[in-house]
Design a protein around this motif. Structure first.
Motif, PDB file in Angstrom:
ATOM      1  N   ARG A  44      52.544  40.287  34.521  1.00 50.34           N
ATOM      2  CA  ARG A  44      51.551  40.674  33.504  1.00 50.34           C
ATOM      3  C   ARG A  44      50.245  41.108  34.179  1.00 50.34           C
ATOM      4  O   ARG A  44      49.686  42.166  33.867  1.00 50.34           O
ATOM      5  N   THR A  45      49.779  40.287  35.127  1.00 50.02           N
ATOM      6  CA  THR A  45      48.524  40.601  35.831  1.00 50.02           C
ATOM      7  C   THR A  45      48.660  41.874  36.676  1.00 50.02           C
ATOM      8  O   THR A  45      47.809  42.767  36.616  1.00 50.02           O
ATOM      9  N   ALA A  46      49.739  41.948  37.456  1.00 53.15           N
ATOM     10  CA  ALA A  46      49.905  43.088  38.368  1.00 53.15           C
ATOM     11  C   ALA A  46      50.054  44.407  37.598  1.00 53.15           C
ATOM     12  O   ALA A  46      49.440  45.415  37.954  1.00 53.15           O
ATOM     13  N   PHE A  47      50.860  44.403  36.544  1.00 51.85           N
ATOM     14  CA  PHE A  47      51.040  45.628  35.764  1.00 51.85           C
ATOM     15  C   PHE A  47      49.724  46.041  35.112  1.00 51.85           C
ATOM     16  O   PHE A  47      49.400  47.216  35.041  1.00 51.85           O
ATOM     17  N   SER A  48      48.976  45.050  34.640  1.00 52.01           N
ATOM     18  CA  SER A  48      47.743  45.430  33.946  1.00 52.01           C
ATOM     19  C   SER A  48      46.686  45.910  34.943  1.00 52.01           C
ATOM     20  O   SER A  48      45.828  46.720  34.601  1.00 52.01           O
ATOM     21  N   GLN A  49      46.763  45.452  36.192  1.00 51.37           N
ATOM     22  CA  GLN A  49      45.789  45.912  37.191  1.00 51.37           C
ATOM     23  C   GLN A  49      46.197  47.236  37.828  1.00 51.37           C
ATOM     24  O   GLN A  49      45.371  48.113  38.055  1.00 51.37           O
ATOM     25  N   THR A  50      47.485  47.387  38.150  1.00 53.26           N
ATOM     26  CA  THR A  50      47.943  48.522  38.957  1.00 53.26           C
ATOM     27  C   THR A  50      48.720  49.544  38.139  1.00 53.26           C
ATOM     28  O   THR A  50      48.943  50.661  38.580  1.00 53.26           O
ATOM     29  N   GLY A  51      49.147  49.164  36.925  1.00 54.28           N
ATOM     30  CA  GLY A  51      50.045  50.033  36.167  1.00 54.28           C
ATOM     31  C   GLY A  51      51.493  49.708  36.506  1.00 54.28           C
ATOM     32  O   GLY A  51      51.749  48.775  37.298  1.00 54.28           O
ATOM     33  N   TYR A  52      52.413  50.489  35.931  1.00 56.49           N
ATOM     34  CA  TYR A  52      53.829  50.203  36.145  1.00 56.49           C
ATOM     35  C   TYR A  52      54.220  50.397  37.610  1.00 56.49           C
ATOM     36  O   TYR A  52      55.250  49.907  38.065  1.00 56.49           O
ATOM     37  N   GLY A  53      53.396  51.086  38.371  1.00 56.93           N
ATOM     38  CA  GLY A  53      53.661  51.291  39.790  1.00 56.93           C
ATOM     39  C   GLY A  53      53.517  50.027  40.641  1.00 56.93           C
ATOM     40  O   GLY A  53      53.864  50.047  41.821  1.00 56.93           O
ATOM     41  N   ALA A  54      53.009  48.934  40.069  1.00 59.32           N
ATOM     42  CA  ALA A  54      52.889  47.682  40.839  1.00 59.32           C
ATOM     43  C   ALA A  54      54.245  47.334  41.457  1.00 59.32           C
ATOM     44  O   ALA A  54      55.275  47.456  40.799  1.00 59.32           O
ATOM     45  N   SER A  55      54.245  46.929  42.725  1.00 63.07           N
ATOM     46  CA  SER A  55      55.519  46.684  43.409  1.00 63.07           C
ATOM     47  C   SER A  55      55.997  45.243  43.214  1.00 63.07           C
ATOM     48  O   SER A  55      55.205  44.359  42.870  1.00 63.07           O
ATOM     49  N   VAL A  56      57.285  45.041  43.416  1.00 61.36           N
ATOM     50  CA  VAL A  56      57.850  43.682  43.365  1.00 61.36           C
ATOM     51  C   VAL A  56      57.136  42.793  44.393  1.00 61.36           C
ATOM     52  O   VAL A  56      56.828  41.629  44.119  1.00 61.36           O
ATOM     53  N   HIS A  57      56.802  43.363  45.555  1.00 59.71           N
ATOM     54  CA  HIS A  57      56.061  42.610  46.581  1.00 59.71           C
ATOM     55  C   HIS A  57      54.734  42.096  46.039  1.00 59.71           C
ATOM     56  O   HIS A  57      54.370  40.940  46.234  1.00 59.71           O
TER      57      HIS A  57
END
Lengths: 214, 214
Positions: A44-57
């Motif tokens: 939730r945090t990563a997608f909202s910060q980076t967009g759907y491009g946020a990586s699994v890492h």
């Protein structure tokens, strides 16, 4: 379990939603469920910060777990996003179902607020995901159908309580157009315009629309 | 030359729009202009068939020219698309400006028809281009502002002629919402709903929107 979750499970199998560990009750099995919850929160945090491009890492780093743990819990990033989309869907549907309990004059503000998303940045990432990932797009389309149905029902109740007997737009068309306004609702600068437009779509009566006036 | 074209030229220089060959009048210089027109027509076809992903190779093959000719005429694929977007913009703006000459009852049908695009498949490719190419997105945003202004003016005239003195939505907000319906207008199955919604947005009066009815 709602209809969309049911369809999702039918497509992706139970392991997507209830990994073996969660179905066991032993104390030694609790940690996987905790890690899963942490991964969902980190996603939730990563997608909202980076967009759907946020990586699994990136998601694993935020959750403080290894990459192997991620793949024990989710087949891929798309699957994690799908669960977050289902959460957002629950948020919308619950809010629409609760509209009947509010004063009918609040419908436009409330619908506009809900369409803006529980977290507008996360909502933008979800839309981005649906644009780039075919499975998310199909899933999103199913969710949208259900959201539409619930909004139609909520609008019909609100019109009834506001005694609008001859609405200019039938509830189905009005709700469809209201959901189309959702894209604009994400932008706080437009929220007042969105509210005004939704109010017209929801409550205009056919006594205003007079072609004979000309 | 309209405002958007002016801005485009300011950004990309005159060569984008008037290659040297076109500014010369000699007979020996005519062929480049013909090739340019053929490339534009081929781009229109290729984008509408394949989407914005159509390659420069594909466009050249359809135009029957070599790849070198393409790059003599356009810096890149994005530039060719930009010219097609400007054509589409001219189509919209002319149609909106001509609305005053039509019976006011036709406004919703006409706006819905124009928003669907001169060629819906090409319009889809343009939207795809704006989603994936930052320069196209900025250019599209400029065009949209101008389209909005023209629609506001057309709507104000139509309301005047229909004697709607107290519209429920100001012309700016109504036109903005009408343009938002454009995405749905591309789908022929939704054209009737789009027309109905646009009619309400354009012509609902504030005598229908009565919070006191409840």
């Amino acid at each position: 379990m709602n209809g969309a979750t049911r369809r999702l499970r039918a497509t992706f199998g139970p392991y997507t939603f209830e990994p073996l560990a969660e179905r066991l009750t032993g104390r030694s099995q609790r940690r996987p469920a905790e890690k899963r919850a942490r991964l969902l929160a980190a996603g939730r945090t990563a997608f909202s910060q980076t967009g759907y491009g946020a990586s699994v890492h990136e998601i694993c780093r935020a959750a403080g777990v290894g990459i192997g743990t991620f793949y024990q819990q989710f087949p891929d990033k798309s699957d994690l996003m799908r669960l977050l989309m289902d959460d957002e869907h629950q948020y919308r549907v619950s809010a629409f179902d609760a509209l009947a309990a509010k004063p009918p004059g609040d419908l436009a503000s409330e619908v506009s607020r809900v369409l803006a998303g529980s977290d507008p940045a996360l909502l933008r990432a979800m839309i981005e995901g649906c644009e780039t990932d075919g499975r998310l797009r199909d899933f999103g389309r199913d969710l949208r159908k259900e959201t539409h149905e619930r909004l139609v029902a909520a609008l019909a109740r609100a019109r009834e309580s506001r005694k609008i007997r001859r609405p200019a737009l039938d509830a189905k068309t009005a709700s469809w157009a209201m959901l189309l306004m959702g894209d604009a609702a994400k932008d706080p600068a437009q929220s007042d315009d969105v509210r005004k437009v939704i109010d017209i779509l929801a409550f205009a009566g056919d006594d205003t629309i007079e072609p004979g006036r000309a």
